[in-house]
Design a protein around this motif. Structure first.
Motif, PDB file in Angstrom:
ATOM      1  N   ALA A 158       0.834  -1.207   0.000  1.00 33.45           N
ATOM      2  CA  ALA A 158       0.000   0.000   0.000  1.00 33.45           C
ATOM      3  C   ALA A 158       0.867   1.254   0.000  1.00 33.45           C
ATOM      4  O   ALA A 158       0.576   2.221  -0.720  1.00 33.45           O
ATOM      5  N   ALA A 159       1.940   1.248   0.794  1.00 33.79           N
ATOM      6  CA  ALA A 159       2.833   2.401   0.849  1.00 33.79           C
ATOM      7  C   ALA A 159       3.507   2.637  -0.502  1.00 33.79           C
ATOM      8  O   ALA A 159       3.651   3.778  -0.954  1.00 33.79           O
ATOM      9  N   ILE A 160       3.914   1.553  -1.165  1.00 35.20           N
ATOM     10  CA  ILE A 160       4.539   1.659  -2.479  1.00 35.20           C
ATOM     11  C   ILE A 160       3.529   2.151  -3.516  1.00 35.20           C
ATOM     12  O   ILE A 160       3.833   3.010  -4.351  1.00 35.20           O
ATOM     13  N   GLU A 161       2.314   1.610  -3.454  1.00 35.71           N
ATOM     14  CA  GLU A 161       1.258   2.018  -4.382  1.00 35.71           C
ATOM     15  C   GLU A 161       0.950   3.503  -4.224  1.00 35.71           C
ATOM     16  O   GLU A 161       0.775   4.227  -5.221  1.00 35.71           O
ATOM     17  N   VAL A 163       7.439  13.620  -5.975  1.00 33.94           N
ATOM     18  CA  VAL A 163       6.515  14.130  -4.959  1.00 33.94           C
ATOM     19  C   VAL A 163       6.660  13.240  -3.728  1.00 33.94           C
ATOM     20  O   VAL A 163       6.482  12.026  -3.813  1.00 33.94           O
ATOM     21  N   SER A 164       6.980  13.844  -2.609  1.00 33.04           N
ATOM     22  CA  SER A 164       7.231  13.075  -1.388  1.00 33.04           C
ATOM     23  C   SER A 164       6.291  13.496  -0.264  1.00 33.04           C
ATOM     24  O   SER A 164       6.099  14.693  -0.038  1.00 33.04           O
ATOM     25  N   PRO A 165       5.725  12.531   0.479  1.00 34.04           N
ATOM     26  CA  PRO A 165       4.974  12.875   1.694  1.00 34.04           C
ATOM     27  C   PRO A 165       5.891  13.411   2.790  1.00 34.04           C
ATOM     28  O   PRO A 165       5.420  13.959   3.774  1.00 34.04           O
ATOM     29  N   ILE A 190      13.032   7.723   0.082  1.00 33.04           N
ATOM     30  CA  ILE A 190      13.129   6.332   0.537  1.00 33.04           C
ATOM     31  C   ILE A 190      13.758   6.272   1.933  1.00 33.04           C
ATOM     32  O   ILE A 190      13.300   5.508   2.793  1.00 33.04           O
ATOM     33  N   VAL A 191      14.765   7.100   2.158  1.00 34.94           N
ATOM     34  CA  VAL A 191      15.395   7.129   3.491  1.00 34.94           C
ATOM     35  C   VAL A 191      14.399   7.609   4.543  1.00 34.94           C
ATOM     36  O   VAL A 191      14.335   7.062   5.649  1.00 34.94           O
ATOM     37  N   ASP A 192      13.591   8.623   4.203  1.00 37.07           N
ATOM     38  CA  ASP A 192      12.553   9.100   5.128  1.00 37.07           C
ATOM     39  C   ASP A 192      11.633   7.949   5.519  1.00 37.07           C
ATOM     40  O   ASP A 192      11.273   7.788   6.687  1.00 37.07           O
ATOM     41  N   PHE A 193      11.231   7.157   4.525  1.00 37.01           N
ATOM     42  CA  PHE A 193      10.319   6.043   4.788  1.00 37.01           C
ATOM     43  C   PHE A 193      10.984   4.985   5.665  1.00 37.01           C
ATOM     44  O   PHE A 193      10.390   4.499   6.626  1.00 37.01           O
TER      45      PHE A 193
END
Length: 244
Positions: A112-115, A207-209, A241-244
């Motif tokens: 879901a996170a990847i989607e 675009v990053s959350p 990706i590092v943030d995630f």
């Protein structure tokens, strides 16, 4: 309970009685409340005023939510109202369970996170039109990242620690500084020689959350719903990706 003016105003506009107003836990940077009537609930989130030198967290979240609700509906709360005069927004209240610290996430959660991230970056033309702000520390030069980390390390102090920890902490800080300087020197040499580029190509900006992870998500019947986008915007994909 002493409540800010904005929640008093919006609870009235929504027809929610004062007895339904409750402050939500979390929200370190903001005032977040829930209110409701006749089985319907809303979240009202207030923001501090922004200075010219600071990014406007309210604008960042509004831009992101308006865009995300177009390209990834269901992954984020619906944006009901925006009130710049009172520095607040009204959001759909999401029913579900928060992820607990240390809780093991499932493969479905990761998918879901990847989607969600994939959908956010599927229409770059629309994203460029709707999102103007960079994510927090959304730096597009490697040299800017290095200066940012150097500044963070310089701000780290040990003087406030109990005496029994100071010596160990000082040793750890020296090791950190030496390791960082060594890494920075290698990177700066590679960029100066042209082996790697200092600038991140704009074609790969994403675009990053920003503050992205299951600490800012709710498990619901419809799937994972993410929230808290006040630092969202354009960013380096590696940093995302590092943030995630």
């Amino acid at each position: 309970m002493n409540t800010p003016e904005f929640i008093g105003y919006w609870s009235g506009q929504l027809g929610a009685g004062q007895e339904t107003v409750k402050r939500l836990s979390g929200g370190i940077n903001n005032n977040v409340f829930v209110c409701g009537r006749r089985g319907i609930r809303w979240v009202v989130k207030g923001y501090p005023s922004s200075s010219a030198s600071d990014c406007d967290r309210m604008t960042a979240e509004v831009e992101f939510l308006e865009y995300a609700n177009k390209v990834a509906p269901g992954f984020v709360p619906k944006l009901i109202a925006v009130d710049y005069a009172r520095r607040c927004i009204v959001l759909e209240h999401i029913r579900g369970l928060n992820y607990k610290e240390g809780e093991r996430v499932t493969k479905e959660d990761i998918r879901a996170a990847i989607e969600f991230l994939t959908r956010l970056n599927a229409d770059r033309q629309l994203a460029r039109r709707m999102i103007r702000m960079n994510a927090r520390e959304g730096l597009f030069l490697i040299s800017e990242h290095i200066e940012n980390v150097r500044s963070r390390i310089a701000d780290m102090k040990v003087s406030h620690l109990p005496n029994k920890y100071k010596r160990l902490a000082s040793c750890a800080m020296r090791e950190l500084e030496e390791s960082a300087d060594e890494a920075f020197s290698r990177i700066e040499k590679l960029t100066s020689c042209g082996i790697i580029e200092d600038r991140v190509n704009s074609k790969v900006h994403c675009v990053s959350p920003s503050d992205y992870g299951f600490h800012n998500a709710i498990r619901t019947e419809r799937g994972v719903v993410f929230f808290d986008f006040e630092f969202a915007g354009w960013d380096d994909p590696a940093k995302t990706i590092v943030d995630f």
